[in-house]
Design a protein around this motif. Structure first.
Motif, PDB file in Angstrom:
ATOM      1  N   VAL A  98       0.892  -1.307   0.065  1.00 46.96           N
ATOM      2  CA  VAL A  98      -0.123   0.018  -0.157  1.00 46.96           C
ATOM      3  C   VAL A  98       0.799   1.227   0.006  1.00 46.96           C
ATOM      4  O   VAL A  98       0.688   2.221  -0.745  1.00 46.96           O
ATOM      5  N   ARG A  99       1.690   1.173   0.737  1.00 43.60           N
ATOM      6  CA  ARG A  99       2.866   2.265   0.952  1.00 43.60           C
ATOM      7  C   ARG A  99       3.506   2.677  -0.612  1.00 43.60           C
ATOM      8  O   ARG A  99       3.779   3.846  -1.065  1.00 43.60           O
ATOM      9  N   TYR A 100       3.795   1.499  -1.049  1.00 38.55           N
ATOM     10  CA  TYR A 100       4.534   1.569  -2.382  1.00 38.55           C
ATOM     11  C   TYR A 100       3.568   2.342  -3.206  1.00 38.55           C
ATOM     12  O   TYR A 100       4.151   3.196  -4.106  1.00 38.55           O
ATOM     13  N   PHE A 101       2.498   1.789  -3.456  1.00 36.45           N
ATOM     14  CA  PHE A 101       1.484   2.431  -4.668  1.00 36.45           C
ATOM     15  C   PHE A 101       1.111   4.180  -4.248  1.00 36.45           C
ATOM     16  O   PHE A 101       0.863   4.725  -5.008  1.00 36.45           O
ATOM     17  N   LYS A 102       1.008   4.380  -2.794  1.00 33.13           N
ATOM     18  CA  LYS A 102       0.719   5.606  -2.524  1.00 33.13           C
ATOM     19  C   LYS A 102       2.071   6.690  -2.702  1.00 33.13           C
ATOM     20  O   LYS A 102       1.793   7.549  -3.455  1.00 33.13           O
ATOM     21  N   GLU A 103       3.366   6.171  -2.824  1.00 33.97           N
ATOM     22  CA  GLU A 103       4.553   6.901  -3.053  1.00 33.97           C
ATOM     23  C   GLU A 103       4.545   6.915  -4.596  1.00 33.97           C
ATOM     24  O   GLU A 103       4.901   7.924  -5.200  1.00 33.97           O
ATOM     25  N   CYS A 104       4.004   5.738  -5.383  1.00 35.97           N
ATOM     26  CA  CYS A 104       4.083   5.919  -6.884  1.00 35.97           C
ATOM     27  C   CYS A 104       3.079   7.114  -7.248  1.00 35.97           C
ATOM     28  O   CYS A 104       3.184   7.859  -8.307  1.00 35.97           O
ATOM     29  N   VAL A 105       1.845   7.128  -6.518  1.00 31.28           N
ATOM     30  CA  VAL A 105       0.988   8.187  -7.139  1.00 31.28           C
ATOM     31  C   VAL A 105       1.597   9.646  -6.706  1.00 31.28           C
ATOM     32  O   VAL A 105       1.696  10.526  -7.442  1.00 31.28           O
ATOM     33  N   LEU A 106       2.180   9.611  -5.628  1.00 27.29           N
ATOM     34  CA  LEU A 106       2.762  10.889  -5.086  1.00 27.29           C
ATOM     35  C   LEU A 106       3.938  11.235  -6.465  1.00 27.29           C
ATOM     36  O   LEU A 106       4.081  12.585  -6.703  1.00 27.29           O
ATOM     37  N   GLU A 107       4.697  10.337  -6.491  1.00 31.84           N
ATOM     38  CA  GLU A 107       5.701  10.690  -7.733  1.00 31.84           C
ATOM     39  C   GLU A 107       5.115  10.833  -9.020  1.00 31.84           C
ATOM     40  O   GLU A 107       5.713  11.935  -9.753  1.00 31.84           O
ATOM     41  N   MET A 108       4.131  10.385  -9.517  1.00 33.13           N
ATOM     42  CA  MET A 108       3.489  10.583 -10.763  1.00 33.13           C
ATOM     43  C   MET A 108       2.860  11.973 -10.837  1.00 33.13           C
ATOM     44  O   MET A 108       2.806  12.758 -11.938  1.00 33.13           O
ATOM     45  N   LYS A 109       2.482  12.697  -9.670  1.00 34.73           N
ATOM     46  CA  LYS A 109       2.181  14.011  -9.709  1.00 34.73           C
ATOM     47  C   LYS A 109       3.172  14.960  -9.807  1.00 34.73           C
ATOM     48  O   LYS A 109       2.978  16.142 -10.156  1.00 34.73           O
ATOM     49  N   LYS A 110       4.465  14.209  -9.676  1.00 27.12           N
ATOM     50  CA  LYS A 110       5.645  15.519  -9.667  1.00 27.12           C
ATOM     51  C   LYS A 110       6.098  15.408 -11.153  1.00 27.12           C
ATOM     52  O   LYS A 110       6.779  16.408 -11.716  1.00 27.12           O
ATOM     53  N   VAL A 111       5.659  14.579 -11.962  1.00 26.11           N
ATOM     54  CA  VAL A 111       6.092  14.480 -13.259  1.00 26.11           C
ATOM     55  C   VAL A 111       5.623  15.543 -14.158  1.00 26.11           C
ATOM     56  O   VAL A 111       4.520  15.952 -13.946  1.00 26.11           O
ATOM     57  N   SER A 112       6.429  16.211 -15.004  1.00 20.57           N
ATOM     58  CA  SER A 112       6.098  17.075 -15.854  1.00 20.57           C
ATOM     59  C   SER A 112       5.605  16.562 -17.404  1.00 20.57           C
ATOM     60  O   SER A 112       6.512  16.019 -18.031  1.00 20.57           O
ATOM     61  N   TRP A 113       4.422  16.189 -17.643  1.00 28.81           N
ATOM     62  CA  TRP A 113       3.952  15.753 -18.815  1.00 28.81           C
ATOM     63  C   TRP A 113       3.804  16.579 -19.867  1.00 28.81           C
ATOM     64  O   TRP A 113       3.723  17.843 -19.656  1.00 28.81           O
ATOM     65  N   PRO A 114       4.293  16.186 -21.166  1.00 29.16           N
ATOM     66  CA  PRO A 114       4.232  16.956 -22.187  1.00 29.16           C
ATOM     67  C   PRO A 114       2.770  17.242 -22.833  1.00 29.16           C
ATOM     68  O   PRO A 114       1.917  16.679 -22.553  1.00 29.16           O
ATOM     69  N   SER A 115       2.620  18.198 -23.480  1.00 27.76           N
ATOM     70  CA  SER A 115       1.493  18.807 -23.861  1.00 27.76           C
ATOM     71  C   SER A 115       0.952  17.947 -25.174  1.00 27.76           C
ATOM     72  O   SER A 115       1.961  17.187 -25.743  1.00 27.76           O
ATOM     73  N   ARG A 116      -0.056  18.021 -25.406  1.00 27.10           N
ATOM     74  CA  ARG A 116      -0.842  17.118 -26.619  1.00 27.10           C
ATOM     75  C   ARG A 116      -0.055  17.600 -27.838  1.00 27.10           C
ATOM     76  O   ARG A 116       0.355  16.421 -28.628  1.00 27.10           O
ATOM     77  N   GLN A 117       0.241  18.704 -28.220  1.00 24.36           N
ATOM     78  CA  GLN A 117       0.927  18.977 -29.405  1.00 24.36           C
ATOM     79  C   GLN A 117       2.326  18.735 -29.453  1.00 24.36           C
ATOM     80  O   GLN A 117       2.706  18.319 -30.479  1.00 24.36           O
ATOM     81  N   VAL A 118       2.918  18.652 -28.323  1.00 29.16           N
ATOM     82  CA  VAL A 118       4.285  18.142 -28.221  1.00 29.16           C
ATOM     83  C   VAL A 118       4.290  16.548 -28.547  1.00 29.16           C
ATOM     84  O   VAL A 118       5.332  16.067 -29.342  1.00 29.16           O
ATOM     85  N   VAL A 119       3.321  15.901 -28.007  1.00 26.73           N
ATOM     86  CA  VAL A 119       3.283  14.456 -28.232  1.00 26.73           C
ATOM     87  C   VAL A 119       3.008  14.056 -29.646  1.00 26.73           C
ATOM     88  O   VAL A 119       3.521  13.241 -30.313  1.00 26.73           O
ATOM     89  N   LEU A 120       1.965  14.768 -30.233  1.00 28.47           N
ATOM     90  CA  LEU A 120       1.740  14.851 -31.511  1.00 28.47           C
ATOM     91  C   LEU A 120       3.064  15.057 -32.641  1.00 28.47           C
ATOM     92  O   LEU A 120       3.205  14.184 -33.648  1.00 28.47           O
TER      93      LEU A 120
END
Length: 59
Positions: free
Chosen positions: A5-27
């Protein structure tokens, strides 16, 4: 079970820190990959065809 449970909570927290690219950059990146793949496939196809002609001419 607590560790899982702690592992998955930490995963969620780390995923919130990720800088995701915009849709246009991905395309744009996707198109670059597709075009590059097609160009390389054409070049490799031509090389294969030329080598096939050369081997046929030798034998």
């Amino acid at each position: 079970m607590k560790k899982i449970v702690r592992y998955f909570k930490e995963c969620v927290l780390e995923m919130k820190k990720v800088s995701w690219p915009s849709r246009q950059v991905v395309l744009q990146s996707t198109w670059v990959v597709i075009v590059s793949t097609v160009i390389i496939a054409i070049i490799l196809g031509l090389v294969d065809w030329l080598l096939g002609l050369g081997i046929t001419a030798l034998f």
